[in-house]
Design a protein around this motif. Structure first.
Motif, PDB file in Angstrom:
ATOM      1  N   GLY A   1       0.776  -1.247   0.000  1.00 31.59           N
ATOM      2  CA  GLY A   1       0.000   0.000   0.000  1.00 31.59           C
ATOM      3  C   GLY A   1       0.801   1.288   0.000  1.00 31.59           C
ATOM      4  N   SER A   2       2.099   1.185  -0.236  1.00 30.89           N
ATOM      5  CA  SER A   2       2.924   2.404  -0.245  1.00 30.89           C
ATOM      6  C   SER A   2       2.730   3.187  -1.563  1.00 30.89           C
ATOM      7  N   VAL A   3       3.398   4.320  -1.652  1.00 33.84           N
ATOM      8  CA  VAL A   3       3.291   5.161  -2.851  1.00 33.84           C
ATOM      9  C   VAL A   3       4.572   4.996  -3.680  1.00 33.84           C
ATOM     10  N   GLU A   4       4.439   4.895  -4.993  1.00 32.80           N
ATOM     11  CA  GLU A   4       5.606   4.827  -5.886  1.00 32.80           C
ATOM     12  C   GLU A   4       5.443   5.842  -7.013  1.00 32.80           C
ATOM     13  N   ILE A   5       6.561   6.460  -7.367  1.00 36.60           N
ATOM     14  CA  ILE A   5       6.556   7.501  -8.404  1.00 36.60           C
ATOM     15  C   ILE A   5       7.398   7.018  -9.579  1.00 36.60           C
ATOM     16  N   LYS A   6       6.929   7.283 -10.795  1.00 37.74           N
ATOM     17  CA  LYS A   6       7.677   6.837 -11.975  1.00 37.74           C
ATOM     18  C   LYS A   6       8.661   7.924 -12.418  1.00 37.74           C
ATOM     19  N   LEU A   7       9.921   7.543 -12.501  1.00 38.20           N
ATOM     20  CA  LEU A   7      10.958   8.448 -13.018  1.00 38.20           C
ATOM     21  C   LEU A   7      11.719   7.674 -14.082  1.00 38.20           C
ATOM     22  N   GLY A   8      11.518   8.044 -15.345  1.00 40.67           N
ATOM     23  CA  GLY A   8      12.095   7.266 -16.447  1.00 40.67           C
ATOM     24  C   GLY A   8      11.408   5.913 -16.496  1.00 40.67           C
ATOM     25  N   GLU A   9      12.191   4.851 -16.417  1.00 42.02           N
ATOM     26  CA  GLU A   9      11.619   3.508 -16.452  1.00 42.02           C
ATOM     27  C   GLU A   9      11.464   2.924 -15.053  1.00 42.02           C
ATOM     28  N   LYS A  10      11.957   3.638 -14.070  1.00 46.08           N
ATOM     29  CA  LYS A  10      11.948   3.110 -12.694  1.00 46.08           C
ATOM     30  C   LYS A  10      10.795   3.655 -11.870  1.00 46.08           C
ATOM     31  N   TRP A  11      10.353   2.799 -10.929  1.00 45.33           N
ATOM     32  CA  TRP A  11       9.359   3.240  -9.946  1.00 45.33           C
ATOM     33  C   TRP A  11      10.103   3.438  -8.632  1.00 45.33           C
ATOM     34  N   LEU A  12      10.047   4.652  -8.095  1.00 40.06           N
ATOM     35  CA  LEU A  12      10.804   4.984  -6.882  1.00 40.06           C
ATOM     36  C   LEU A  12       9.872   5.438  -5.760  1.00 40.06           C
ATOM     37  N   ARG A  13      10.354   5.260  -4.530  1.00 41.70           N
ATOM     38  CA  ARG A  13       9.585   5.749  -3.378  1.00 41.70           C
ATOM     39  C   ARG A  13       9.828   7.262  -3.233  1.00 41.70           C
ATOM     40  N   PRO A  14       8.873   8.000  -2.659  1.00 38.62           N
ATOM     41  CA  PRO A  14       9.080   9.448  -2.475  1.00 38.62           C
ATOM     42  C   PRO A  14      10.366   9.762  -1.702  1.00 38.62           C
ATOM     43  N   SER A  15      10.721   8.882  -0.750  1.00 37.03           N
ATOM     44  CA  SER A  15      11.944   9.122   0.041  1.00 37.03           C
ATOM     45  C   SER A  15      13.196   9.019  -0.836  1.00 37.03           C
TER      46      SER A  15
END
Lengths: 188, 152
Positions: free
Chosen positions: B105-119
């Motif tokens: 249930g965490s949040v992930e952000i897409k940057l390029g091809e990767k999904w990263l956590r806000p931290s």
């Protein structure tokens, strides 16, 4: 009754007794210590002087950058004014026409003089029409969705000693704008 | 004897939602350090350029209009929140980049091809601040203290 002078001579006589090798060594090491202290002090002073020179130079550059930053809106207004100059709109029959043209010509020269002044301080003007968009020197205000070239420069950018005082504010897209009336500035 | 502390320096970082800043203590007083662009604050923005280069701060912000999918800002707003949180659901409607529900249930952000956590996005901002402080001070930053507050 002994006078003060005699008393001093007695003291001196006592100080002039022959030195033992140990006391000579002690005095020599003390002299060495003082010499090293003096040398350190000289080196510290030399470093301080260099640091002060560097700080003075930085302060001068900072002052120039501050002055140029405050002049940027004036330069922008000159650019806009020259862009919207009446040009040939006055009638050739108008007797004031040639005077108006001369006056405009003079204003153009004052603008040029101001630009040359800031350039003589080491400021470079960023006017990148047709060049690829580079966020190091340009700030995108608008993008037509395709292409990555600068199509129009809304406000020129200013660079001083490799530091961006203000990025060029540009529109990004595929096609270059039909004309850029202010071409006296450097292309970077 | 060489004092261990003289090898490195401690900086304080204010990690903001919009802008971040860093400071050192000099003569008992805090002093803001300028970044490499010469500004006292650094936008908390991370981007991946079309050429695949990571951009952080002012440079990332300047190209935001041309690359909105891969320009991440306000990541701090999503930090430490669950995807189903009201705040995240509200942010989904206004943020131009892609956000998804990650593991547990965490949040992930897409940057390029990767999904990263806000931290991880915020860590990129912190890395830039640390690198800029080292360049400015000419010393290695060995420790830091961070301030992170949420107004909402």
């Amino acid at each position: 009754m002994t006078t003060k002078k005699q008393h001093t001579n007695k003291k001196r006589g006592h100080a002039e007794t022959p030195k033992t090798p140990d006391s000579v060594n002690q005095l020599e090491s003390k002299a060495q210590e003082y010499l090293q202290g003096w040398q350190r002090c000289q080196a510290d002073f030399e470093n301080y002087r260099k640091e002060e020179d560097k700080n003075r130079q930085l302060a001068r550059e900072f002052l120039k950058a501050t002055i140029v930053s405050e002049l940027i809106p004036v330069l922008d207004n000159f650019d806009v004014a020259m862009k919207h100059s009446p040009g040939d709109s006055t009638s050739p029959a108008d007797p004031t026409d040639s005077k108006a043209k001369q006056w405009l010509h003079g204003i153009g020269h004052i603008h040029k003089q101001l630009v040359q002044l800031v350039e003589s301080w080491g400021v470079r003007i960023i006017n990148p029409v047709g060049e690829p968009f580079d966020p190091l020197y340009h700030e995108a205000l608008d993008h037509d969705g395709a292409g990555h070239a600068v199509t129009q420069v809304v406000h020129k950018g200013y660079l001083f000693q490799d530091r961006v005082l203000r990025p060029a504010k540009v529109r990004v897209g595929t096609q270059a704008a039909p004309s850029q009336p202010t071409q006296q500035a450097n292309q970077t | 004897m060489i004092d261990k502390q003289s090898d490195g320096v401690i900086i304080g970082i204010d990690l903001g939602t919009t802008n971040s800043a860093m400071a050192i203590v000099e003569g008992g007083q805090p002093k803001i350090i300028e970044n490499t662009e010469g500004n006292r604050t650094t936008p908390s923005v991370v981007a991946l350029s079309k050429a695949g280069e990571r951009l952080v701060g002012q440079i990332a912000k300047r190209q935001a209009v041309t690359n909105s999918d891969n320009t991440i800002y306000s990541a701090k707003r999503l930090m430490g929140r669950r995807f189903k949180d009201k705040e995240v659901q509200k942010a989904l409607k206004i943020l131009p980049y892609h956000i998804r529900e990650g593991n547990s249930g965490s949040v992930e952000i897409k940057l390029g091809e990767k999904w990263l956590r806000p931290s991880e996005i915020s860590a990129m901002v912190l890395q830039k601040l640390k690198a800029d402080a080292e360049a400015k001070l000419g010393k290695k930053v060995t420790d830091s203290t961070k301030r992170k507050t949420n107004r909402s």
